[in-house]
Design an enzyme around this catalytic site. Structure first.
Site, mmCIF file in Angstrom:
data_model
loop_
_atom_site.group_PDB
_atom_site.id
_atom_site.type_symbol
_atom_site.label_atom_id
_atom_site.label_comp_id
_atom_site.label_asym_id
_atom_site.label_seq_id
_atom_site.Cartn_x
_atom_site.Cartn_y
_atom_site.Cartn_z
ATOM 1 C CG ASN A 11 41.564 29.833 30.552
ATOM 2 O OD1 ASN A 11 40.780 29.188 31.234
ATOM 3 N ND2 ASN A 11 41.273 31.049 30.083
ATOM 4 C CE LYS A 13 39.697 31.242 26.514
ATOM 5 N NZ LYS A 13 39.560 32.165 25.417
ATOM 6 C CG HIS A 99 41.225 35.361 30.346
ATOM 7 N ND1 HIS A 99 40.194 35.680 29.494
ATOM 8 C CD2 HIS A 99 42.097 34.615 29.628
ATOM 9 C CE1 HIS A 99 40.445 35.130 28.306
ATOM 10 N NE2 HIS A 99 41.581 34.488 28.360
ATOM 11 C CD GLU A 101 37.407 34.518 27.278
ATOM 12 O OE1 GLU A 101 37.319 33.634 28.152
ATOM 13 O OE2 GLU A 101 37.847 34.291 26.136
ATOM 14 C CD GLU A 173 45.854 35.260 27.239
ATOM 15 O OE1 GLU A 173 45.978 34.231 26.582
ATOM 16 O OE2 GLU A 173 44.991 35.405 28.119
ATOM 17 N N GLY A 179 40.262 34.086 21.052
ATOM 18 C CA GLY A 179 39.000 33.404 20.794
ATOM 19 C C GLY A 179 38.658 33.235 19.331
ATOM 20 C CB SER A 219 44.412 33.337 17.729
ATOM 21 O OG SER A 219 43.059 33.708 17.897
HETATM 22 P P1 PGA Z 1 42.594 31.231 22.287
HETATM 23 O O1 PGA Z 1 42.457 31.655 23.815
HETATM 24 O O2 PGA Z 1 43.965 30.589 22.126
HETATM 25 O O3 PGA Z 1 41.491 30.256 22.047
HETATM 26 O O4 PGA Z 1 42.489 32.463 21.463
HETATM 27 C C1 PGA Z 1 43.529 32.253 24.453
HETATM 28 C C2 PGA Z 1 43.125 32.725 25.818
HETATM 29 O O5 PGA Z 1 42.017 33.215 26.008
HETATM 30 O O6 PGA Z 1 43.947 32.638 26.757
#
Ligand code: PGA
Length: 269
Positions: A11, A13, A99, A101, A173, A179, A219
């Site tokens: 993704n 973002k 997601h 976020e 997740e 993040g 991550s």
């Molecule tokens: P990240 O993001 O691998 O940078 O932690 C994962 C995600 O938000 O799907």
């Protein structure tokens, strides 16, 4: 029974302009061209404005997704994007829904996620529903309760036939693992959550849960990816930062694919 494919995608973002996305995808399509005939589903989820440029790239089978979608076909919803608009692009396979976020920063609820899942399916897309507990929920040992609520509400009224068609994917997740400030989750913890999610799917859709891939994200990087994909109930990885350039995506995918094959494909369900 086992899921016959490995799922691996990213993704983007709110990163990468349309031209950057097209360059990324073009390079990725070339680098991973030889994997096209392998049992791997590769996918990339760019920002809305990048989708037309991404759709114009020769992708060698890489699937494209949208990061969000309103559930109505049209309406007085300033700033939203409808399923008809996505369908009209002619290049979207899947829609990412819920997601963390979206849930944490924009107040998206599980009920709204459910409306989006139903609308995505009705419009012929695959729905990638994201679930995950916060650090506080983990602290209070209510991770499984949170995940159960997000899953049950998110999939309310989704028919067994739609599940059987393989058009619902789940990404677990944990919010605290995602993040730049995220802390990678211990693999044993991930396995426990995935196992619970699989059990729940089995209860909700007896005989059909094998059609739902369970992806892990948060991550993920070259140091921990092998451990995650080696887990019995992890069918794929949903990667952020570590897959935002084509050589890194390609290298991580190959690393993960080797481990996935070694464990004999995705987990029993
Ligand atoms: P990240 O993001 O691998 O940078 O932690 C994962 C995600 O938000 O799907």
């Amino acid at each position: 029974m086992k899921l016959p494919r490995l799922f691996f995608g990213t993704n983007l973002k709110m990163y990468q302009t349309a031209s950057e996305t097209a360059a990324f995808l073009g390079e990725l399509a070339q680098l991973t061209a030889d994997l096209r005939e392998e049992p791997i589903i590769r996918f990339v989820i760019p920002s809305f404005p990048s989708l037309p440029a991404a759709g114009a790239v020769e992708r060698n089978g890489i699937r494209l997704g949208a990061q969000n979608m309103h559930w109505e076909n049209a309406g007085q919803y300033t700033g939203e994007v409808s399923p008809l608009m996505l369908r009209d692009l002619g290049c979207i396979d899947l829609v990412e829904i819920g997601h963390s976020e979206r849930r944490q920063l924009f107040g998206e609820t599980s009920q709204q996620c459910n409306q989006k899942v139903l609308s995505a399916l009705a419009n012929g897309f695959t729905a990638l529903l994201c679930v995950g507990e916060t650090a506080a929920e983990k602290y209070y040992s209510i991770s499984d309760e949170t995940l159960a609520i997000q899953l049950k509400v998110g999939l309310a009224d989704v028919s067994p036939a739609e599940i059987a068609a393989g058009r619902v994917w789940i990404a677990y997740e944990p919010v605290w693992a995602i993040g730049v400030n995220g802390k990678p989750a211990p693999p044993a913890y991930v396995q426990e959550r995935h196992q619970r999610l699989r059990l729940l799917l089995r209860e909700l859709y007896p005989g059909q849960c094998c059609s739902v891939p369970l992806l892990y994200g948060g991550s993920v990087n070259s140091e921990n990816a092998s451990a995650y994909i080696g887990l019995e109930d992890v069918d794929g990885l949903f990667v952020g930062r570590a897959a935002w350039n084509a050589p890194a995506f390609d290298a991580l995918l190959r690393q993960v694919y080797a481990v996935w094959k070694e464990k004999g494909g995705s987990g029993p369900c």
